[in-house]
Design a protein around this motif. Structure first.
Motif, PDB file in Angstrom:
ATOM      1  N   LEU A  23      78.553  41.410  45.938  1.00 58.18           N
ATOM      2  CA  LEU A  23      78.892  41.544  44.519  1.00 58.18           C
ATOM      3  C   LEU A  23      77.640  41.434  43.643  1.00 58.18           C
ATOM      4  CD1 LEU A  23      82.203  39.492  44.275  1.00 58.18           C
ATOM      5  CD2 LEU A  23      81.920  41.979  44.388  1.00 58.18           C
ATOM      6  N   HIS A  24      76.719  40.588  44.065  1.00 55.67           N
ATOM      7  CA  HIS A  24      75.458  40.453  43.317  1.00 55.67           C
ATOM      8  C   HIS A  24      74.677  41.765  43.396  1.00 55.67           C
ATOM      9  CE1 HIS A  24      72.103  38.562  41.413  1.00 55.67           C
ATOM     10  NE2 HIS A  24      71.315  38.789  42.448  1.00 55.67           N
ATOM     11  N   MET A  25      74.661  42.354  44.592  1.00 54.36           N
ATOM     12  CA  MET A  25      73.966  43.629  44.775  1.00 54.36           C
ATOM     13  C   MET A  25      74.655  44.734  43.977  1.00 54.36           C
ATOM     14  SD  MET A  25      71.399  43.027  46.357  1.00 54.36           S
ATOM     15  CE  MET A  25      70.525  42.351  47.687  1.00 54.36           C
ATOM     16  N   LEU A  26      75.983  44.739  43.991  1.00 51.62           N
ATOM     17  CA  LEU A  26      76.744  45.737  43.227  1.00 51.62           C
ATOM     18  C   LEU A  26      76.388  45.637  41.745  1.00 51.62           C
ATOM     19  CD1 LEU A  26      78.945  47.929  43.125  1.00 51.62           C
ATOM     20  CD2 LEU A  26      80.638  46.097  42.965  1.00 51.62           C
ATOM     21  N   GLU A  27      76.259  44.411  41.270  1.00 57.88           N
ATOM     22  CA  GLU A  27      75.872  44.161  39.877  1.00 57.88           C
ATOM     23  C   GLU A  27      74.474  44.733  39.600  1.00 57.88           C
ATOM     24  OE1 GLU A  27      76.703  43.014  36.194  1.00 57.88           O
ATOM     25  OE2 GLU A  27      78.072  42.332  37.770  1.00 57.88           O
ATOM     26  N   LEU A  28      73.526  44.441  40.489  1.00 60.43           N
ATOM     27  CA  LEU A  28      72.149  44.931  40.316  1.00 60.43           C
ATOM     28  C   LEU A  28      72.069  46.452  40.400  1.00 60.43           C
ATOM     29  CD1 LEU A  28      70.164  42.296  42.424  1.00 60.43           C
ATOM     30  CD2 LEU A  28      70.194  42.521  39.936  1.00 60.43           C
ATOM     31  N   LEU A  29      72.940  47.052  41.210  1.00 53.69           N
ATOM     32  CA  LEU A  29      72.944  48.512  41.372  1.00 53.69           C
ATOM     33  C   LEU A  29      73.385  49.248  40.105  1.00 53.69           C
ATOM     34  CD1 LEU A  29      74.299  48.748  45.000  1.00 53.69           C
ATOM     35  CD2 LEU A  29      72.110  49.682  44.206  1.00 53.69           C
ATOM     36  N   GLN A  30      73.904  48.514  39.137  1.00 52.91           N
ATOM     37  CA  GLN A  30      74.290  49.124  37.863  1.00 52.91           C
ATOM     38  C   GLN A  30      73.044  49.491  37.042  1.00 52.91           C
ATOM     39  OE1 GLN A  30      77.615  49.825  37.583  1.00 52.91           O
ATOM     40  NE2 GLN A  30      77.758  48.763  39.536  1.00 52.91           N
ATOM     41  N   TYR A  31      71.884  48.907  37.427  1.00 52.85           N
ATOM     42  CA  TYR A  31      70.642  49.124  36.684  1.00 52.85           C
ATOM     43  C   TYR A  31      69.766  50.178  37.354  1.00 52.85           C
ATOM     44  CZ  TYR A  31      72.129  44.857  34.416  1.00 52.85           C
ATOM     45  OH  TYR A  31      72.863  43.927  33.733  1.00 52.85           O
ATOM     46  N   GLU A  32      69.395  51.188  36.587  1.00 54.38           N
ATOM     47  CA  GLU A  32      68.588  52.296  37.109  1.00 54.38           C
ATOM     48  C   GLU A  32      67.274  51.813  37.708  1.00 54.38           C
ATOM     49  OE1 GLU A  32      66.909  56.672  35.694  1.00 54.38           O
ATOM     50  OE2 GLU A  32      67.489  55.197  34.170  1.00 54.38           O
ATOM     51  N   HIS A  33      66.645  50.835  37.054  1.00 50.52           N
ATOM     52  CA  HIS A  33      65.358  50.318  37.542  1.00 50.52           C
ATOM     53  C   HIS A  33      65.507  49.769  38.963  1.00 50.52           C
ATOM     54  CE1 HIS A  33      61.352  48.612  37.457  1.00 50.52           C
ATOM     55  NE2 HIS A  33      61.870  47.467  37.838  1.00 50.52           N
ATOM     56  N   PHE A  34      66.557  49.004  39.184  1.00 54.13           N
ATOM     57  CA  PHE A  34      66.800  48.432  40.521  1.00 54.13           C
ATOM     58  C   PHE A  34      67.043  49.551  41.544  1.00 54.13           C
ATOM     59  CE2 PHE A  34      69.690  46.504  43.732  1.00 54.13           C
ATOM     60  CZ  PHE A  34      68.813  45.556  44.240  1.00 54.13           C
ATOM     61  N   ARG A  35      67.852  50.541  41.151  1.00 50.32           N
ATOM     62  CA  ARG A  35      68.139  51.661  42.060  1.00 50.32           C
ATOM     63  C   ARG A  35      66.855  52.401  42.441  1.00 50.32           C
ATOM     64  NH1 ARG A  35      72.383  52.539  38.245  1.00 50.32           N
ATOM     65  NH2 ARG A  35      71.389  54.456  37.532  1.00 50.32           N
ATOM     66  N   LYS A  36      65.944  52.565  41.480  1.00 49.82           N
ATOM     67  CA  LYS A  36      64.670  53.254  41.745  1.00 49.82           C
ATOM     68  C   LYS A  36      63.777  52.431  42.679  1.00 49.82           C
ATOM     69  CE  LYS A  36      64.248  56.211  37.678  1.00 49.82           C
ATOM     70  NZ  LYS A  36      63.641  56.369  36.342  1.00 49.82           N
ATOM     71  N   GLU A  37      63.755  51.119  42.475  1.00 51.73           N
ATOM     72  CA  GLU A  37      62.901  50.241  43.287  1.00 51.73           C
ATOM     73  C   GLU A  37      63.319  50.244  44.761  1.00 51.73           C
ATOM     74  OE1 GLU A  37      60.101  48.322  42.702  1.00 51.73           O
ATOM     75  OE2 GLU A  37      60.060  49.434  40.822  1.00 51.73           O
TER      76      GLU A  37
END
Length: 137
Positions: free
Chosen positions: A71-85
């Motif tokens: 769930l924490h990862m799902l939350e972070l995946l909402q952010y484009e910056h995190f997805r790019k990293e």
């Protein structure tokens, strides 16, 4: 699936099961790196799907998760910056190491708490008067 067409109970069960499995895969940083390297995390429909999956944070769904860290990862995946990293293997490796450290700390802390509780219960048992009411004899 067409709008206005209700899914059958079996279809709903299958969707629940596949979404449950997929959401839990998100706890694996190596899988996230795999998705990022293949471009899934840049695709609008996939990003929308990740947003849709946020319903797993609701307690009536979250209780089915074996790996709540997803769930924490799902939350972070909402952010484009995190997805790019996540395209960077070093990023996935870092997340993986942090998870391991967290779990090691958590299990050590849990073991200490259980030992303290067991000692406390033992002391209480030793301090308690013997069973039976002496006044009734």
């Amino acid at each position: 699936q067409m709008a206005g067409v209700l899914e059958t109970e079996e279809q709903a069960r299958n969707r629940f099961q596949s979404e449950l499995e997929f959401v839990q895969c998100l706890a694996n940083p190596n899988y996230l790196n795999f998705l990022a390297q293949r471009g899934f995390l840049r695709e609008k429909p996939f990003v929308n799907y990740l947003k849709y999956l946020l319903y797993w944070k609701e307690p009536e769904y979250a209780k089915f998760l074996k790996y709540p860290h997803c769930l924490h990862m799902l939350e972070l995946l909402q952010y484009e910056h995190f997805r790019k990293e996540l395209v960077n293997a070093q990023c996935a490796k870092f997340i993986d190491e942090q998870q391991i450290l967290h779990w090691q700390h958590y299990s050590r802390k849990r073991t200490r708490l259980q030992q303290a509780l067991a000692e406390q219960q033992q002391q209480q048992q030793q301090a308690a008067p013997p069973h039976g009411n002496p006044a009734s004899k």
